[in-house]
Every structure is written in structure tokens, then in C-alpha cells.
Design a protein around this motif. Structure first.
Motif, PDB file in Angstrom:
ATOM      1  N   ILE A 228       0.838  -1.204   0.000  1.00 16.24           N
ATOM      2  CA  ILE A 228       0.000   0.000   0.000  1.00 16.24           C
ATOM      3  C   ILE A 228       0.870   1.249   0.000  1.00 16.24           C
ATOM      4  N   TYR A 229       1.883   1.280   0.860  1.00 19.32           N
ATOM      5  CA  TYR A 229       2.767   2.448   0.907  1.00 19.32           C
ATOM      6  C   TYR A 229       3.443   2.688  -0.442  1.00 19.32           C
ATOM      7  N   MET A 230       3.893   1.620  -1.088  1.00 18.80           N
ATOM      8  CA  MET A 230       4.546   1.778  -2.389  1.00 18.80           C
ATOM      9  C   MET A 230       3.589   2.411  -3.395  1.00 18.80           C
ATOM     10  N   LYS A 231       2.349   1.974  -3.375  1.00 22.60           N
ATOM     11  CA  LYS A 231       1.359   2.489  -4.318  1.00 22.60           C
ATOM     12  C   LYS A 231       0.921   3.908  -3.943  1.00 22.60           C
ATOM     13  N   ALA A 232       0.666   4.135  -2.670  1.00 26.61           N
ATOM     14  CA  ALA A 232       0.104   5.415  -2.230  1.00 26.61           C
ATOM     15  C   ALA A 232       1.152   6.513  -2.062  1.00 26.61           C
ATOM     16  N   LEU A 233       2.342   6.137  -1.602  1.00 28.31           N
ATOM     17  CA  LEU A 233       3.341   7.147  -1.242  1.00 28.31           C
ATOM     18  C   LEU A 233       4.625   7.075  -2.049  1.00 28.31           C
ATOM     19  N   GLY A 234       4.873   5.917  -2.645  1.00 28.38           N
ATOM     20  CA  GLY A 234       6.075   5.754  -3.451  1.00 28.38           C
ATOM     21  C   GLY A 234       7.234   5.148  -2.680  1.00 28.38           C
ATOM     22  N   PRO A 235       8.266   4.733  -3.419  1.00 25.66           N
ATOM     23  CA  PRO A 235       9.392   4.023  -2.809  1.00 25.66           C
ATOM     24  C   PRO A 235      10.325   4.890  -1.967  1.00 25.66           C
ATOM     25  N   ASN A 236      10.263   6.191  -2.128  1.00 21.85           N
ATOM     26  CA  ASN A 236      11.187   7.073  -1.412  1.00 21.85           C
ATOM     27  C   ASN A 236      10.591   7.726  -0.175  1.00 21.85           C
TER      28      ASN A 236
ATOM     29  N   THR B  76       7.505   4.048   3.755  1.00 22.55           N
ATOM     30  CA  THR B  76       7.924   2.883   2.979  1.00 22.55           C
ATOM     31  C   THR B  76       9.237   2.343   3.527  1.00 22.55           C
ATOM     32  N   ALA B  77      10.180   3.251   3.772  1.00 25.31           N
ATOM     33  CA  ALA B  77      11.484   2.852   4.314  1.00 25.31           C
ATOM     34  C   ALA B  77      11.339   2.245   5.707  1.00 25.31           C
ATOM     35  N   SER B  78      10.498   2.809   6.527  1.00 24.92           N
ATOM     36  CA  SER B  78      10.281   2.276   7.882  1.00 24.92           C
ATOM     37  C   SER B  78       9.724   0.861   7.839  1.00 24.92           C
ATOM     38  N   THR B  79       8.864   0.605   6.879  1.00 24.10           N
ATOM     39  CA  THR B  79       8.291  -0.737   6.751  1.00 24.10           C
ATOM     40  C   THR B  79       9.350  -1.741   6.324  1.00 24.10           C
ATOM     41  N   LEU B  80      10.187  -1.356   5.374  1.00 28.94           N
ATOM     42  CA  LEU B  80      11.290  -2.239   4.966  1.00 28.94           C
ATOM     43  C   LEU B  80      12.229  -2.515   6.138  1.00 28.94           C
ATOM     44  N   HIS B  81      12.497  -1.500   6.919  1.00 31.01           N
ATOM     45  CA  HIS B  81      13.356  -1.654   8.100  1.00 31.01           C
ATOM     46  C   HIS B  81      12.717  -2.607   9.113  1.00 31.01           C
ATOM     47  N   ALA B  82      11.432  -2.446   9.329  1.00 36.19           N
ATOM     48  CA  ALA B  82      10.715  -3.318  10.266  1.00 36.19           C
ATOM     49  C   ALA B  82      10.743  -4.764   9.790  1.00 36.19           C
ATOM     50  N   MET B  83      10.598  -4.963   8.481  1.00 36.40           N
ATOM     51  CA  MET B  83      10.638  -6.320   7.934  1.00 36.40           C
ATOM     52  C   MET B  83      12.023  -6.944   8.142  1.00 36.40           C
ATOM     53  N   ALA B  84      13.063  -6.161   7.976  1.00 36.75           N
ATOM     54  CA  ALA B  84      14.418  -6.661   8.227  1.00 36.75           C
ATOM     55  C   ALA B  84      14.586  -7.027   9.695  1.00 36.75           C
ATOM     56  N   ASN B  85      14.020  -6.225  10.578  1.00 37.46           N
ATOM     57  CA  ASN B  85      14.100  -6.518  12.017  1.00 37.46           C
ATOM     58  C   ASN B  85      13.395  -7.824  12.368  1.00 37.46           C
ATOM     59  N   VAL B  86      12.297  -8.125  11.695  1.00 37.67           N
ATOM     60  CA  VAL B  86      11.609  -9.403  11.942  1.00 37.67           C
ATOM     61  C   VAL B  86      12.543 -10.555  11.593  1.00 37.67           C
ATOM     62  N   ARG B  87      13.239 -10.442  10.476  1.00 37.08           N
ATOM     63  CA  ARG B  87      14.171 -11.507  10.076  1.00 37.08           C
ATOM     64  C   ARG B  87      15.280 -11.670  11.116  1.00 37.08           C
ATOM     65  N   VAL B  88      15.775 -10.584  11.659  1.00 33.85           N
ATOM     66  CA  VAL B  88      16.797 -10.651  12.712  1.00 33.85           C
ATOM     67  C   VAL B  88      16.210 -11.300  13.961  1.00 33.85           C
TER      68      VAL B  88
END
Length: 75
Positions: free
Chosen positions: A41-49, A53-65
Motif C-alpha cells: 500500500i505504501y509503495m502504491k500510495a506514497l512511493g518508494p522514497n 515505505t522505508a520504515s516498513t522495509l526496516h521493520a521487515m528486516a528486524n523481523v528476520r533478525v
């Protein structure tokens, strides 16, 4: 009161917060599922920059850790 819809940034924000709760409870699969929905949704509504969007990617990386740390503790 009007519903925001599935593609609204506020909907993504709610999904993000729900994912945070699941992550804190160790429900990593559900957290990743919700983060992934929010990211789309963020990618579509707000864009990749956008910061959300960046916070969500960071959160996903934290889940993997967190998953790796959890599995290491079980060994």
C-alpha cells in the motif's frame, strides 16, 4: 463516516501497527504478512522514497533478525 479503503496510507499505517504487535509477541509469520500488505500500500500510495515505505522495509528486516535470534536461542 467514510471508510478509507484498502489502498489508503492510513490503512497501511494500521496494518503496520498490527504487525508491530505480532512481532512483539513473537508471531513473526503474521507480522511479515501484515508488513508486506502495508508495504504494498505504501509503495502504491506514497512511493518508494517515502519515509513510511522505508520504515516498513526496516521493520521487515528486524523481523528476520528477530527470527534468527529466536531460532538461535532454541539451539
Amino acid at each position: 463516516m467514510k471508510a478509507l479503503g484498502h489502498d489508503h496510507a492510513d490503512t497501511a499505517s494500521t496494518l503496520f501497527e498490527m504487525a508491530n504487535v505480532h512481532e512483539s509477541q513473537g508471531n513473526y509469520d503474521e507480522a511479515m504478512r501484515l508488513y508486506d500488505q502495508a508495504l504494498k500500500i505504501y509503495m502504491k500510495a506514497l512511493g518508494p522514497n517515502h519515509a513510511d515505505t522505508a520504515s516498513t522495509l526496516h521493520a521487515m528486516a528486524n523481523v528476520r533478525v528477530d527470527e534468527d535470534d529466536s531460532s538461535s536461542a532454541d539451539d
